[in-house]
Write a protein that holds these residues in place. Structure first.
Motif, mmCIF file in Angstrom:
data_model
loop_
_atom_site.group_PDB
_atom_site.id
_atom_site.type_symbol
_atom_site.label_atom_id
_atom_site.label_comp_id
_atom_site.label_asym_id
_atom_site.label_seq_id
_atom_site.Cartn_x
_atom_site.Cartn_y
_atom_site.Cartn_z
ATOM 1 N N GLU A 22 0.885 -1.186 -0.070
ATOM 2 C CA GLU A 22 -0.179 -0.094 0.075
ATOM 3 C C GLU A 22 0.936 1.233 0.069
ATOM 4 N N GLN A 23 0.488 2.156 -0.628
ATOM 5 C CA GLN A 23 1.538 3.378 -1.011
ATOM 6 C C GLN A 23 0.662 4.767 -0.703
ATOM 7 N N ASP A 24 -0.448 4.951 -0.151
ATOM 8 C CA ASP A 24 -1.158 5.986 -0.072
ATOM 9 C C ASP A 24 -0.748 7.292 0.778
ATOM 10 N N LEU A 25 0.366 6.678 1.941
ATOM 11 C CA LEU A 25 0.582 7.456 2.840
ATOM 12 C C LEU A 25 2.077 7.979 2.541
ATOM 13 N N CYS A 26 2.602 7.542 1.592
ATOM 14 C CA CYS A 26 4.036 7.663 1.148
ATOM 15 C C CYS A 26 4.347 8.375 0.124
ATOM 16 N N ALA A 27 5.192 9.238 -0.229
ATOM 17 C CA ALA A 27 5.529 10.221 -1.139
ATOM 18 C C ALA A 27 5.876 9.517 -2.563
ATOM 19 N N MET A 28 7.053 8.608 -2.087
ATOM 20 C CA MET A 28 7.798 7.793 -3.207
ATOM 21 C C MET A 28 6.999 6.437 -3.491
ATOM 22 N N LYS A 29 6.464 6.253 -4.505
ATOM 23 C CA LYS A 29 5.734 5.304 -4.850
ATOM 24 C C LYS A 29 6.569 3.926 -5.324
ATOM 25 N N VAL A 30 5.992 2.650 -5.481
ATOM 26 C CA VAL A 30 6.855 1.493 -5.977
ATOM 27 C C VAL A 30 7.301 1.837 -7.253
ATOM 28 N N THR A 78 13.417 4.056 4.086
ATOM 29 C CA THR A 78 12.572 2.588 3.575
ATOM 30 C C THR A 78 11.375 2.776 2.914
ATOM 31 N N GLY A 79 10.641 3.895 3.102
ATOM 32 C CA GLY A 79 9.566 4.615 2.032
ATOM 33 C C GLY A 79 8.375 3.572 2.547
ATOM 34 N N THR A 80 7.847 2.964 1.361
ATOM 35 C CA THR A 80 6.724 1.958 1.652
ATOM 36 C C THR A 80 7.234 0.869 2.226
ATOM 37 N N GLY A 81 8.639 0.530 2.566
ATOM 38 C CA GLY A 81 9.041 -0.735 3.046
ATOM 39 C C GLY A 81 9.197 -1.967 1.829
ATOM 40 N N LEU A 82 9.261 -1.644 0.628
ATOM 41 C CA LEU A 82 9.346 -2.517 -0.420
ATOM 42 C C LEU A 82 10.708 -3.209 -0.301
#
Length: 219
Positions: free
Chosen positions: A10-18, A40-44
């Motif tokens: 999920e990436q709605d809270l994070c500026a940098m997307k997958v 880490t951003g999204t944690g990907l």
């Protein structure tokens, strides 16, 4: 939302997307028992490293509150909850010793900022310069560990210069091109603390080497 074979981002809270950069780094970087994911951003990347190295403990840090909440949520919904800890912390203040450090760093230098402050923080070097990143990585890396980054082609020399300045030695270099026969558009770079032979390779996005690298992740 972005679905991988063993976890969902999920990436709605994070500026940098997958993006491709993160997937490449997560599939390529050397692992170890103790892994640090900087920004880490999204944690990907943390999730990919946990999947590849099931005996590892991954510490995922970010200075953005939204990113830490996002990464924590994605980790909690994954099979790797017992392996990953997400923290709101700068790498300059972080303490520890790691066998592997990975970072998809902010890379824009001396460029115009967007109105979105969260996106600026993720994309620009104002909060983490290359020099600060290298000093921190050298301090936190074990003697036999490896530090890995992904960087646009036109920032490669700056990154390598800062690495050498703090005492790192270039180890593995992987160029990634978008079209067969064209120059690389991004580089995966790894650094170690002792002299070592350099390993050079190049792959093409969508090519066989790329598919082999990412086959355990993409649906």
């Amino acid at each position: 939302m972005f679905r991988f074979k063993r976890f969902t981002i999920e990436q709605d809270l994070c500026a940098m997307k997958v993006g491709t950069d993160g997937v490449l780094l997560g599939a390529w970087a050397q692992g170890g028992k103790r892994i640090l994911d900087i920004g880490t951003g999204t944690g990907l990347i943390a999730l990919m490293m946990a999947q590849r190295h099931p005996d590892s403990i991954v510490t995922a840090i970010d200075i953005d509150e939204g990113a830490v909440r996002q990464a924590s949520y994605n980790v909690e919904k994954s099979p790797y909850l017992h392996q990953i800890v997400a923290k709101k912390e700068s790498v300059q203040e972080h303490e520890g010793q790691y066998d592997s450090i990975v970072c998809n760093p902010p890379f824009f230098i001396d460029s115009l900022h967007a109105p979105d402050q969260q996106r600026n923080m993720a994309r620009h070097t104002d909060t983490l310069s290359y020099a600060e990143l290298m000093h921190a990585a050298y301090r936190l890396l074990s003697d036999e560990g490896e530090f890995s980054v992904v960087i646009p082609f036109d920032y490669k020399k700056r990154m390598e210069d800062e690495a050498v300045f703090v005492g790192f030695f270039p180890h593995r270099i992987l160029g990634v091109r978008t079209v067969e026969g064209k120059p690389a558009k991004r580089y995966l770079l790894s650094f170690v603390k002792h002299p070592v032979d350099r390993e050079h390779a190049i792959i093409t996005l969508g090519g066989e080497e790329y598919k082999m690298m990412t086959k355990d992740f993409y649906l």
